[in-house]
Design a protein around this motif. Structure first.
Motif, mmCIF file in Angstrom:
data_model
loop_
_atom_site.group_PDB
_atom_site.id
_atom_site.type_symbol
_atom_site.label_atom_id
_atom_site.label_comp_id
_atom_site.label_asym_id
_atom_site.label_seq_id
_atom_site.Cartn_x
_atom_site.Cartn_y
_atom_site.Cartn_z
ATOM 1 N N GLU A 101 8.151 -7.937 33.850
ATOM 2 C CA GLU A 101 7.881 -9.124 33.049
ATOM 3 C C GLU A 101 8.476 -10.388 33.655
ATOM 4 O OE1 GLU A 101 9.807 -6.318 30.299
ATOM 5 O OE2 GLU A 101 8.679 -5.838 32.108
ATOM 6 N N ALA A 102 9.366 -10.225 34.637
ATOM 7 C CA ALA A 102 9.970 -11.394 35.279
ATOM 8 C C ALA A 102 8.916 -12.296 35.908
ATOM 9 C CB ALA A 102 10.981 -10.953 36.345
ATOM 10 N N VAL A 103 7.805 -11.714 36.333
ATOM 11 C CA VAL A 103 6.751 -12.509 36.961
ATOM 12 C C VAL A 103 6.252 -13.577 35.998
ATOM 13 C CG1 VAL A 103 4.437 -12.459 37.952
ATOM 14 C CG2 VAL A 103 6.071 -10.655 38.512
ATOM 15 N N ALA A 104 6.047 -13.216 34.742
ATOM 16 C CA ALA A 104 5.558 -14.172 33.750
ATOM 17 C C ALA A 104 6.565 -15.302 33.539
ATOM 18 C CB ALA A 104 5.271 -13.465 32.432
ATOM 19 N N GLU A 105 7.865 -14.969 33.592
ATOM 20 C CA GLU A 105 8.888 -15.994 33.414
ATOM 21 C C GLU A 105 8.953 -16.947 34.591
ATOM 22 O OE1 GLU A 105 12.642 -14.410 31.549
ATOM 23 O OE2 GLU A 105 11.641 -12.501 31.913
ATOM 24 N N LEU A 106 8.564 -16.465 35.779
ATOM 25 C CA LEU A 106 8.606 -17.299 36.972
ATOM 26 C C LEU A 106 7.304 -18.050 37.214
ATOM 27 C CD1 LEU A 106 10.427 -14.818 39.375
ATOM 28 C CD2 LEU A 106 11.402 -16.825 38.258
ATOM 29 N N ASN A 107 6.234 -17.642 36.548
ATOM 30 C CA ASN A 107 4.923 -18.259 36.765
ATOM 31 C C ASN A 107 4.932 -19.785 36.678
ATOM 32 O OD1 ASN A 107 2.992 -16.456 37.630
ATOM 33 N ND2 ASN A 107 2.446 -15.766 35.575
ATOM 34 N N PRO A 108 5.614 -20.368 35.674
ATOM 35 C CA PRO A 108 5.594 -21.837 35.591
ATOM 36 C C PRO A 108 6.171 -22.536 36.812
ATOM 37 C CG PRO A 108 6.357 -20.872 33.532
ATOM 38 C CD PRO A 108 6.305 -19.761 34.535
ATOM 39 N N LEU A 109 7.001 -21.823 37.591
ATOM 40 C CA LEU A 109 7.608 -22.426 38.783
ATOM 41 C C LEU A 109 6.743 -22.279 40.030
ATOM 42 C CD1 LEU A 109 11.328 -21.269 38.474
ATOM 43 C CD2 LEU A 109 10.520 -23.633 38.435
ATOM 44 N N ALA A 110 5.755 -21.407 39.979
ATOM 45 C CA ALA A 110 5.039 -21.005 41.192
ATOM 46 C C ALA A 110 4.453 -22.179 41.952
ATOM 47 C CB ALA A 110 3.955 -19.997 40.851
ATOM 48 N N ASP A 111 3.922 -23.171 41.241
ATOM 49 C CA ASP A 111 3.301 -24.294 41.933
ATOM 50 C C ASP A 111 4.207 -25.515 42.000
ATOM 51 O OD1 ASP A 111 3.269 -24.935 39.277
ATOM 52 O OD2 ASP A 111 1.142 -25.453 39.181
ATOM 53 N N ARG A 112 5.509 -25.309 41.711
ATOM 54 C CA ARG A 112 6.452 -26.434 41.720
ATOM 55 C C ARG A 112 7.560 -26.274 42.750
ATOM 56 N NH1 ARG A 112 7.993 -26.022 35.655
ATOM 57 N NH2 ARG A 112 9.810 -27.205 36.367
ATOM 58 N N VAL A 113 7.612 -25.133 43.436
ATOM 59 C CA VAL A 113 8.661 -24.935 44.437
ATOM 60 C C VAL A 113 8.064 -25.043 45.839
ATOM 61 C CG1 VAL A 113 10.098 -23.544 42.929
ATOM 62 C CG2 VAL A 113 8.429 -22.416 44.395
ATOM 63 N N SER A 114 8.884 -25.532 46.760
ATOM 64 C CA SER A 114 8.461 -25.673 48.151
ATOM 65 C C SER A 114 8.735 -24.405 48.941
ATOM 66 C CB SER A 114 9.211 -26.840 48.802
ATOM 67 O OG SER A 114 9.195 -27.983 47.980
ATOM 68 N N ALA A 115 9.808 -23.719 48.582
ATOM 69 C CA ALA A 115 10.195 -22.498 49.290
ATOM 70 C C ALA A 115 10.846 -21.549 48.311
ATOM 71 C CB ALA A 115 11.165 -22.815 50.434
ATOM 72 N N ILE A 116 10.675 -20.253 48.546
ATOM 73 C CA ILE A 116 11.296 -19.228 47.723
ATOM 74 C C ILE A 116 11.953 -18.195 48.622
ATOM 75 C CG2 ILE A 116 9.081 -18.014 47.527
ATOM 76 C CD1 ILE A 116 10.054 -16.896 44.831
ATOM 77 N N LEU A 117 13.163 -17.821 48.274
ATOM 78 C CA LEU A 117 13.884 -16.736 48.934
ATOM 79 C C LEU A 117 14.038 -15.608 47.925
ATOM 80 C CD1 LEU A 117 15.767 -15.266 50.947
ATOM 81 C CD2 LEU A 117 17.621 -16.760 50.146
ATOM 82 N N VAL A 118 13.604 -14.414 48.295
ATOM 83 C CA VAL A 118 13.700 -13.249 47.426
ATOM 84 C C VAL A 118 14.535 -12.172 48.114
ATOM 85 C CG1 VAL A 118 12.437 -11.552 46.045
ATOM 86 C CG2 VAL A 118 11.361 -13.745 46.601
ATOM 87 N N GLY A 119 15.511 -11.615 47.417
ATOM 88 C CA GLY A 119 16.197 -10.443 47.943
ATOM 89 C C GLY A 119 17.696 -10.407 47.896
ATOM 90 N N PRO A 120 18.418 -11.521 48.100
ATOM 91 C CA PRO A 120 19.879 -11.411 48.150
ATOM 92 C C PRO A 120 20.467 -10.779 46.889
ATOM 93 C CG PRO A 120 19.192 -13.558 48.936
ATOM 94 C CD PRO A 120 17.962 -12.897 48.369
ATOM 95 N N GLY A 121 21.235 -9.726 47.072
ATOM 96 C CA GLY A 121 21.935 -9.102 45.962
ATOM 97 C C GLY A 121 21.090 -8.215 45.079
ATOM 98 N N MET A 122 19.823 -7.983 45.418
ATOM 99 C CA MET A 122 18.977 -7.098 44.618
ATOM 100 C C MET A 122 19.168 -5.663 45.102
ATOM 101 S SD MET A 122 15.635 -9.596 44.417
ATOM 102 C CE MET A 122 14.687 -8.706 43.186
ATOM 103 N N GLN A 123 19.056 -4.684 44.174
ATOM 104 C CA GLN A 123 19.403 -3.307 44.514
ATOM 105 C C GLN A 123 18.279 -2.300 44.329
ATOM 106 O OE1 GLN A 123 23.110 -3.423 41.917
ATOM 107 N NE2 GLN A 123 23.984 -2.488 43.739
ATOM 108 N N ASP A 124 17.352 -2.569 43.453
ATOM 109 C CA ASP A 124 16.289 -1.605 43.148
ATOM 110 C C ASP A 124 15.090 -1.916 44.038
ATOM 111 O OD1 ASP A 124 14.233 -0.100 42.057
ATOM 112 O OD2 ASP A 124 14.821 -0.464 39.977
ATOM 113 N N GLU A 125 14.969 -1.197 45.171
ATOM 114 C CA GLU A 125 13.940 -1.541 46.150
ATOM 115 C C GLU A 125 12.535 -1.387 45.591
ATOM 116 O OE1 GLU A 125 14.091 -0.913 50.664
ATOM 117 O OE2 GLU A 125 12.810 0.744 49.997
ATOM 118 N N ALA A 126 12.273 -0.330 44.834
ATOM 119 C CA ALA A 126 10.928 -0.117 44.294
ATOM 120 C C ALA A 126 10.558 -1.220 43.304
ATOM 121 C CB ALA A 126 10.837 1.249 43.628
ATOM 122 N N ALA A 127 11.482 -1.568 42.400
ATOM 123 C CA ALA A 127 11.208 -2.633 41.436
ATOM 124 C C ALA A 127 11.062 -3.978 42.136
ATOM 125 C CB ALA A 127 12.323 -2.705 40.395
ATOM 126 N N THR A 128 11.863 -4.201 43.170
ATOM 127 C CA THR A 128 11.775 -5.450 43.916
ATOM 128 C C THR A 128 10.448 -5.553 44.648
ATOM 129 O OG1 THR A 128 14.180 -5.498 44.191
ATOM 130 C CG2 THR A 128 12.877 -6.854 45.691
#
Length: 306
Positions: A101-128
């Motif tokens: 469900e995190a995708v829905a919470e991030l949707n409003p930002l999708a067209d407002r950010v210039s760059a996105i970094l995903v991964g630091p400190g995340m632990q669940d590889e399949a969910a990520t």
């Protein structure tokens, strides 16, 4: 200005090469919007500090606006540590990732950010991997940097057809060290260390990614076959959190308008030189990853001068 790198020709990232490939600069009257908006997505109950390191590095690299999306269990902690950031708390899995469900919470930002970094400190590889898979189609025109377990989408692509090769539709940045590359490719770590140029080249071509294969000699490969190398830094950089800082620098530079290749090359060089400067003052061993970002602004200025 693009680098003169051409497919099949290795460019060494020394001071002259960087000065000949200047970073985008805001206009004298430019505001924070002109410097770009970076989103850092990561963190977990056990590793909330990773997003703080990456976020600090992104701002030190010159990004104008910062949003951090992290686990709801640590969001308040991150907000207190990063007063410059907007912080969004996301629902977590038991294994340390984020719920779909995190995708829905991030949707409003999708067209407002210039760059996105995903991964630091995340632990669940399949969910990520599932989260990255859902996010990527929403990020057209956004510079994407995948680090740590976010790179696991290569192993968990959810593609139709057994054994179908994975390939990003739009280029992204990947920042593996030799151990992570072994995990992603199934090759032995020693074989990757013995042939980093060929390994990075094949990965960049096959995955449609700018790949920074980290090591004492870091190889950066682009999908078109262009390659760069950087030798420098020191063993003190081999410390917890150092990779989070590097990925944050790259994301910050990309938010400012650098191409994926330029942001990665400059990021690698700035990160290494920051380690050298700290070693000069503090000694070869014992400086901390949190101290690296503070070196970045002055280093960018020094590379900009003739």
């Amino acid at each position: 200005m693009e680098t003169p790198a051409t497919p099949g020709h290795m460019v060494t990232l020394d001071a002259a090469a960087l000065r000949g490939w200047p970073l985008p600069m805001p206009s004298p009257g430019g505001d924070k919007e002109e410097r770009g908006h970076v989103l850092i997505l990561g963190g977990s109950r056990e590793m909330p500090g990773a997003v703080i390191l990456a976020a600090t590095a992104a701002l030190r690299a010159g990004a104008g606006k910062l949003t951090v999306a992290t686990g709801s269990s640590v969001a308040q902690l991150v907000a207190m540590a990063m007063p410059e950031a907007r912080v969004i708390g996301l629902r977590e899995t038991a294994e340390g990732g984020f719920r779909h469900e995190a995708v829905a919470e991030l949707n409003p930002l999708a067209d407002r950010v210039s760059a996105i970094l995903v991964g630091p400190g995340m632990q669940d590889e399949a969910a990520t991997a599932a989260l990255v898979r859902s996010l990527l189609p929403r990020l057209n025109g956004t510079s994407v940097v995948l680090d740590a377990c976010a790179m696991g989408i290569i192993l968990n692509p959810d593609l139709d057809g057994e054994g179908a090769p994975f390939r990003f539709e739009q280029p992204v940045v990947l920042t593996p060290h030799a151990g992570e590359m072994a995990h992603l490719t199934g090759k032995a770590k020693q074989d990757i260390a013995a042939a980093p140029d060929a390994t990075a080249h094949a990965a960049a071509r096959d995955w449609n990614a700018v790949v920074a294969l980290k090591g004492a000699r870091t190889i950066i490969s682009a999908p078109d076959g262009s390659q760069w190398q950087h030798e420098g830094g020191n063993v003190g950089l081999a410390i917890s959190g150092s990779g989070d800082v590097l990925s944050g620098i790259i994301a910050g530079l990309a938010a400012r308008g650098a191409t994926l290749a330029q942001a990665t090359c400059w990021g690698v060089a700035l990160h290494a030189r920051a380690g050298e400067r700290l070693a000069e003052r503090l000694g070869l061993l014992g400086y901390l990853a949190r101290e690296l970002p503070d070196e970045i602004p002055a280093l960018m200025d020094s590379f900009a001068r003739p």
